[in-house]
Motif scaffolding. Structure first.
Motif, mmCIF file in Angstrom:
data_model
loop_
_atom_site.group_PDB
_atom_site.id
_atom_site.type_symbol
_atom_site.label_atom_id
_atom_site.label_comp_id
_atom_site.label_asym_id
_atom_site.label_seq_id
_atom_site.Cartn_x
_atom_site.Cartn_y
_atom_site.Cartn_z
ATOM 1 N N PHE A 333 0.838 -1.213 0.000
ATOM 2 C CA PHE A 333 0.000 0.000 0.000
ATOM 3 C C PHE A 333 0.867 1.256 0.000
ATOM 4 O O PHE A 333 2.038 1.218 0.385
ATOM 5 C CB PHE A 333 -0.928 0.018 1.219
ATOM 6 C CG PHE A 333 -0.232 0.294 2.534
ATOM 7 C CD1 PHE A 333 -0.214 1.569 3.083
ATOM 8 C CD2 PHE A 333 0.396 -0.729 3.241
ATOM 9 C CE1 PHE A 333 0.426 1.838 4.292
ATOM 10 C CE2 PHE A 333 1.033 -0.486 4.457
ATOM 11 C CZ PHE A 333 1.043 0.799 4.985
ATOM 12 N N THR A 334 0.280 2.342 -0.461
ATOM 13 C CA THR A 334 0.891 3.658 -0.348
ATOM 14 C C THR A 334 -0.164 4.643 0.123
ATOM 15 O O THR A 334 -1.315 4.579 -0.314
ATOM 16 C CB THR A 334 1.483 4.138 -1.687
ATOM 17 O OG1 THR A 334 1.958 5.497 -1.525
ATOM 18 C CG2 THR A 334 0.447 4.119 -2.809
ATOM 19 N N ASN A 335 0.218 5.519 1.030
ATOM 20 C CA ASN A 335 -0.692 6.560 1.510
ATOM 21 C C ASN A 335 -0.409 7.912 0.867
ATOM 22 O O ASN A 335 -1.050 8.910 1.224
ATOM 23 C CB ASN A 335 -0.584 6.691 3.039
ATOM 24 C CG ASN A 335 -1.392 5.620 3.774
ATOM 25 O OD1 ASN A 335 -2.459 5.214 3.314
ATOM 26 N ND2 ASN A 335 -0.884 5.169 4.909
ATOM 27 N N ASP A 336 0.529 7.949 -0.081
ATOM 28 C CA ASP A 336 0.909 9.222 -0.706
ATOM 29 C C ASP A 336 -0.272 9.915 -1.371
ATOM 30 O O ASP A 336 -0.476 11.122 -1.214
ATOM 31 C CB ASP A 336 2.023 8.992 -1.733
ATOM 32 C CG ASP A 336 3.343 8.587 -1.086
ATOM 33 O OD1 ASP A 336 3.464 8.745 0.144
ATOM 34 O OD2 ASP A 336 4.234 8.110 -1.810
ATOM 35 N N PHE A 337 -1.050 9.164 -2.126
ATOM 36 C CA PHE A 337 -2.171 9.757 -2.865
ATOM 37 C C PHE A 337 -3.275 10.209 -1.900
ATOM 38 O O PHE A 337 -3.867 11.272 -2.082
ATOM 39 C CB PHE A 337 -2.727 8.761 -3.885
ATOM 40 C CG PHE A 337 -1.705 8.298 -4.884
ATOM 41 C CD1 PHE A 337 -1.174 9.184 -5.816
ATOM 42 C CD2 PHE A 337 -1.260 6.982 -4.890
ATOM 43 C CE1 PHE A 337 -0.226 8.768 -6.737
ATOM 44 C CE2 PHE A 337 -0.303 6.557 -5.801
ATOM 45 C CZ PHE A 337 0.207 7.451 -6.732
ATOM 46 N N ALA A 338 -3.546 9.396 -0.891
ATOM 47 C CA ALA A 338 -4.597 9.744 0.076
ATOM 48 C C ALA A 338 -4.210 10.985 0.872
ATOM 49 O O ALA A 338 -5.073 11.822 1.188
ATOM 50 C CB ALA A 338 -4.864 8.573 1.013
ATOM 51 N N ARG A 339 -2.938 11.122 1.209
ATOM 52 C CA ARG A 339 -2.495 12.309 1.951
ATOM 53 C C ARG A 339 -2.738 13.575 1.138
ATOM 54 O O ARG A 339 -3.230 14.576 1.670
ATOM 55 C CB ARG A 339 -1.009 12.199 2.294
ATOM 56 C CG ARG A 339 -0.693 11.235 3.419
ATOM 57 C CD ARG A 339 0.707 11.441 3.947
ATOM 58 N NE ARG A 339 1.083 10.380 4.864
ATOM 59 C CZ ARG A 339 1.785 9.303 4.515
ATOM 60 N NH1 ARG A 339 2.185 9.154 3.256
ATOM 61 N NH2 ARG A 339 2.097 8.383 5.396
ATOM 62 N N ARG A 340 -2.402 13.529 -0.141
ATOM 63 C CA ARG A 340 -2.617 14.706 -0.996
ATOM 64 C C ARG A 340 -4.116 14.994 -1.146
ATOM 65 O O ARG A 340 -4.540 16.138 -1.127
ATOM 66 C CB ARG A 340 -1.985 14.485 -2.366
ATOM 67 C CG ARG A 340 -0.470 14.366 -2.345
ATOM 68 C CD ARG A 340 0.117 14.404 -3.746
ATOM 69 N NE ARG A 340 1.532 14.042 -3.738
ATOM 70 C CZ ARG A 340 2.003 12.859 -4.105
ATOM 71 N NH1 ARG A 340 1.171 11.916 -4.521
ATOM 72 N NH2 ARG A 340 3.299 12.608 -4.068
ATOM 73 N N ALA A 341 -4.891 13.923 -1.305
ATOM 74 C CA ALA A 341 -6.334 14.093 -1.446
ATOM 75 C C ALA A 341 -6.937 14.661 -0.159
ATOM 76 O O ALA A 341 -7.828 15.522 -0.193
ATOM 77 C CB ALA A 341 -6.994 12.752 -1.786
#
Length: 347
Positions: A333-341
Motif C-alpha cells: 500500500f501507499t498513503n501518498d495519494f490519500a495524503r494529498r487528497a
C-alpha cells in the motif's frame, strides 16, 4: 580556479523555495496519464463499496478528468482475476488481496482506503440448523460466500480455523452479495453464510440467520481480528502506479471526496444517491444496514500500518502459503495519494 560564490537575496531565496514546494503539488494535480480507467468490483451494491458508488453517482471521477468504466462481478476474487487478466486497470476490492498476490510474487498496491472494517457478518440458517450449538455444527455444511476466494470467504476461513475446522471440512458456495444471496439462504441451498451489508441485516431482522461472527463495527472487528482490519480499497498493479501517478491521484481524490460527503450525509441523502436496485425492495432495512456499518467506512483514505499487520497475521493464521517473513507490507500500500487528497478536500 576559485569558484565564484553566488549570494541570494532574501526575496530570491523565498521565490526559489516556493517554486521547489510548488513543483510536486503541480505534478500531483497534473492531467491523468490514462483518462479512461476500467474498474473491477465484486458486488458493487454492497455497503462495502459505498464510497465507490457515491463518488461515481456524484460525478467526482469526472471532476478529476477521469472517465471510469465499472465492471461488476460476483465477488472480489473475480474482480482480481480481471486485473490479472488485463481487462481491468484497477480493482475496488479487499486490501488482503495485495498480501495474497505478493505471496505469489505478484505485486499489487492499495492506493486509497474505503473501509476500516470488513463489514462482514457470518450467520447460521435458523431453518437449516435450528438446533445450532457451536461452530462445530458447520462441519460438512454448505456456506455461502460472495465468491470463493473473496473477502467473505477469508472471514469464514478465519472464524472456522479458530474453532479447529479446516476449509476442506466445509463446502463454499458463491452466492453474490444481493438478491441471489438472500434467495440462496432462504431456499435452503446453503446452511450458513458469510456476507456483507445490506444482505446480512435483512436476513437477521427477518429471523433467517443467527449471527455467529460480526465485523460490521469497529468493536466487532477488534474482537475477530485482534486489531484494526483494512477492508475495501482501490488496488492496482505496482507498475500501473509508477506509470500513472496522476491517474492514481485522481482516483484517490474522488474517493476521499466521497468519504468526506459520507461523513455528513443523512439517510435521505443516501437513498437519493444510490440506484433503486441497491435497496433490495426494503428502504427501511437498507437504512438500518447503513446505520450499522457507517462507522466502518474510512474517514480519509489512509491505510493504517497496524491494520496492514493485522491483515497479514490473520491471513497467515489459516493460509499456509502466506509466510509473514516473506511479505514486505510497505509494498502492499501507499498513503501518498490519500495524503494529498486529504489535504485537497480537508477530509
Amino acid at each position: 580556479m576559485p569558484m565564484k560564490r553566488t549570494v541570494l537575496s532574501r526575496r530570491s531565496f523565498t521565490l526559489l523555495a516556493a517554486a521547489a514546494v510548488a513543483v510536486p503539488a503541480l505534478r500531483a494535480q497534473g492531467r491523468p496519464e490514462k483518462r479512461r480507467v476500467s474498474i473491477a468490483v465484486g458486488g458493487k451494491a454492497a455497503f462495502y463499496y459505498l464510497p465507490l458508488t457515491i463518488s461515481e453517482q456524484l460525478g467526482y471521477f469526472k471532476a478529476e478528468g477521469l472517465d471510469v468504466e465499472i465492471a461488476d462481478f460476483a465477488g472480489g476474487a473475480k474482480a482480481l482475476e480481471a486485473l490479472v487478466g488485463g481487462s481491468a486497470d484497477v480493482v475496488s476490492g479487499a486490501y488482503e488481496h495485495t498480501i495474497h498476490m505478493q505471496a505469489k510474487k505478484q505485486f499489487v498496491q492499495s492506493i486509497v482506503l474505503m473501509g476500516r472494517a470488513p463489514q462482514i457478518a457470518m450467520g447460521v440458517s435458523t431453518k437449516g440448523i435450528p438446533n445450532y450449538r457451536g461452530l462445530a455444527d458447520l462441519r460438512g455444511k454448505k456456506i455461502g460466500v460472495s465468491a470463493p476466494g473473496s473477502s467473505t470467504n477469508m472471514v469464514a476461513n478465519l472464524v472456522l480455523s479458530r474453532a479447529g475446522i479446516q476449509a476442506s471440512e466445509v463446502s463454499y458456495v458463491g452466492v453474490g452479495t444481493s438478491a441471489g444471496a438472500l434467495a440462496a439462504l432462504r431456499s435452503g441451498q446453503i446452511d450458513a453464510m458469510s456476507n456483507t451489508e445490506p444482505v446480512m441485516t435483512m436476513l437477521e431482522q427477518k429471523g433467517d440467520v443467527r449471527i455467529v461472527s460480526d465485523t460490521r463495527t469497529l468493536k466487532g472487528t477488534q474482537e475477530v481480528f485482534g486489531g484494526p482490519m483494512p477492508a475495501a480499497c482501490f488496488y492496482t498493479r505496482a507498475d500501473f502506479v509508477k506509470q500513472n501517478p496522476n491517474t492514481c491521484q485522481g482516483l484517490a481524490n474522488a474517493i476521499v471526496r466521497g468519504l468526506k460527503w459520507l461523513q455528513t450525509a443523512g439517510p435521505s441523502d443516501i437513498i437519493k444517491t444510490v440506484p433503486e436496485s441497491y435497496l433490495l425492495g426494503d428502504r427501511a432495512l437498507y437504512l438500518a444496514s447503513f446505520t450499522r456499518v457507517r462507522e466502518a467506512l474510512a474517514l480519509d483514505g489512509l491505510l493504517p500500518e497496524d491494520g496492514a499487520r493485522t491483515a497479514l497475521k490473520a491471513l497467515a493464521s489459516f493460509d499456509p502459503t502466506v509466510k509473514p517473513e516473506r511479505i514486505d507490507l510497505s509494498r502492499t500500500f501507499t498513503n501518498d495519494f490519500a495524503r494529498r487528497a486529504k489535504e485537497k478536500y480537508k477530509a
